[in-house]
Design an enzyme around this catalytic site. Structure first.
Site, PDB file in Angstrom:
ATOM      1  CB  THR A 136      -0.892   0.050   1.260  1.00  0.00           C
ATOM      2  OG1 THR A 136      -0.033   0.190   2.405  1.00  0.00           O
ATOM      3  CG2 THR A 136      -1.735  -1.197   1.394  1.00  0.00           C
ATOM      4  CG  ASP A 155      15.721   1.124   1.926  1.00  0.00           C
ATOM      5  OD1 ASP A 155      14.552   0.747   1.753  1.00  0.00           O
ATOM      6  OD2 ASP A 155      16.178   1.429   3.050  1.00  0.00           O
TER       7      ASP A 155
HETATM    8  O1  LIG Z   1       7.747   9.352   2.238  1.00  0.00           O
HETATM    9  P1  LIG Z   1       7.462   7.886   2.287  1.00  0.00           P
HETATM   10  O2  LIG Z   1       6.945   7.354   0.976  1.00  0.00           O
HETATM   11  O3  LIG Z   1       6.556   7.510   3.420  1.00  0.00           O
HETATM   12  O4  LIG Z   1       8.846   7.138   2.450  1.00  0.00           O
HETATM   13  C1  LIG Z   1       9.847   7.582   3.286  1.00  0.00           C
HETATM   14  C2  LIG Z   1      10.086   6.584   4.371  1.00  0.00           C
HETATM   15  O5  LIG Z   1      10.673   5.401   3.814  1.00  0.00           O
HETATM   16  C3  LIG Z   1      11.876   5.100   4.510  1.00  0.00           C
HETATM   17  O6  LIG Z   1      11.638   4.314   5.616  1.00  0.00           O
HETATM   18  P2  LIG Z   1      11.317   2.751   5.492  1.00  0.00           P
HETATM   19  O7  LIG Z   1       9.848   2.531   5.415  1.00  0.00           O
HETATM   20  O8  LIG Z   1      12.143   2.158   4.406  1.00  0.00           O
HETATM   21  O9  LIG Z   1      11.752   2.209   6.904  1.00  0.00           O
HETATM   22  P3  LIG Z   1      13.237   2.063   7.494  1.00  0.00           P
HETATM   23  O10 LIG Z   1      13.631   3.427   7.976  1.00  0.00           O
HETATM   24  O11 LIG Z   1      13.047   1.089   8.602  1.00  0.00           O
HETATM   25  O12 LIG Z   1      14.146   1.551   6.413  1.00  0.00           O
HETATM   26  C4  LIG Z   1      12.365   6.463   4.924  1.00  0.00           C
HETATM   27  O13 LIG Z   1      13.340   6.410   5.921  1.00  0.00           O
HETATM   28  C5  LIG Z   1      11.092   7.162   5.332  1.00  0.00           C
HETATM   29  O14 LIG Z   1      10.707   6.897   6.661  1.00  0.00           O
HETATM   30  O1  LIG Z   2      13.958   6.489  -2.231  1.00  0.00           O
HETATM   31  C1  LIG Z   2      13.535   6.112  -1.125  1.00  0.00           C
HETATM   32  C2  LIG Z   2      12.182   6.155  -0.777  1.00  0.00           C
HETATM   33  C3  LIG Z   2      11.794   5.754   0.461  1.00  0.00           C
HETATM   34  N1  LIG Z   2      12.726   5.288   1.327  1.00  0.00           N
HETATM   35  C4  LIG Z   2      14.032   5.222   1.002  1.00  0.00           C
HETATM   36  O2  LIG Z   2      14.849   4.800   1.819  1.00  0.00           O
HETATM   37  N2  LIG Z   2      14.409   5.630  -0.221  1.00  0.00           N
HETATM   38 MG   LIG Z   3      13.956   1.458   4.458  1.00  0.00          MG
END
Ligand SMILES: O=P(O)(O)OC[C@H]1O[C@H](OP(=O)(O)OP(=O)(O)O)[C@H](O)[C@@H]1O
Ligand SMILES: O=c1cc[nH]c(=O)[nH]1
Ligand SMILES: [Mg+2]
Length: 214
Positions: free
Chosen positions: A113, A205
């Site tokens: 989602t 990421d």
């Molecule tokens: O703006 P959005 O589309 O919501 O995406 C951004 C989010 O995605 C990543 O976290 P992730 O969900 O990968 O978790 P992590 O920090 O545990 O890797 C990032 O650190 C943000 O929190």
């Molecule tokens: O580009 C992206 C988008 C979401 N979260 C990440 O870590 N990288």
């Molecule tokens: Mg992440």
């Protein structure tokens, strides 16, 4: 050094930030270097986001005479890290403001989602009386940042800023619509989101690169 982009978005265009961000983005930058760079950039970002903190004048004694000198006044700071990647920016912020309190909001983006799922929340009891700086390296769709700031406001904080390294234009629009009162500081507004909601050109990421999980 920073450029106001309108709608409360400031791009921190200091040459050191921009140079280090380029090193961070590179595919072959290894975990240890990535972590060090994130810490260094976040210290420089902390410098910009705290630029307008209020000062008061106090009387001090130097070894030679009495003088009126500036000292920080007003609300104390609280950094809120959006787990897990936000932790990559936390230490740099604390290097600059060691006395700040720290909160954590645990969120991950559901891979299907793409909506944020909250799994943890711990904020300082006195957060309502503090100026809050929320940190997460990536603002992609903007939903994680918006959800985290909603939690922070529900806990009573009224003065909140958001710091990231990269933001997508689409995510900035979502975030600013949800929280028009929250200024965003970013090192770059990148071109776009791709079909997986990753920031392009981006850096990949952020969590996986910080912690070496992939
Ligand atoms: O703006 P959005 O589309 O919501 O995406 C951004 C989010 O995605 C990543 O976290 P992730 O969900 O990968 O978790 P992590 O920090 O545990 O890797 C990032 O650190 C943000 O929190
Ligand atoms: O580009 C992206 C988008 C979401 N979260 C990440 O870590 N990288
Ligand atoms: Mg992440």
């Amino acid at each position: 050094m920073s450029t106001e982009q309108g709608s409360g978005v400031t791009v921190v265009d200091h040459p050191l930030v921009q140079h280090k961000l380029t090193l961070l983005r590179r595919r072959h930058t290894a975990t240890g270097e990535f972590r060090n760079l994130a810490r260094e950039i976040s210290l420089l970002m902390a410098y910009e986001v705290t630029r307008n903190l209020p000062l008061e004048r106090v009387t001090i004694e130097t070894p030679l005479e009495t003088m009126e000198a500036p000292l920080l006044s007003g609300k104390k700071l609280c950094f809120v890290s959006i787990l897990r990647a936000g932790d990559g920016l936390l230490q740099g912020m604390l290097d600059l403001v060691p006395s700040a309190r720290v909160g954590h909001v645990g969120l991950y983006r559901d891979p299907v989602t793409r909506e944020p799922v909250q799994y943890y929340l711990k904020l300082p009891e006195d957060i309502a009386s503090r100026q809050v700086i929320a940190v997460d390296p990536m603002l992609a769709t903007g939903h994680s940042a918006a959800a985290a700031v909603t939690c922070i406001k529900q806990a009573g904080a009224s003065q909140v800023s958001f710091v990231c390294l990269l933001a997508a234009p689409e995510g900035l629009a979502v975030f600013s619509a949800a929280h028009p009162d929250v200024p965003v500081f970013t090192a770059s507004v990148d071109r776009e989101l791709d079909s997986h909601a990753y920031i392009r050109p981006g850096l990949g990421d952020a969590g996986d690169r910080l912690f070496g999980t992939k």
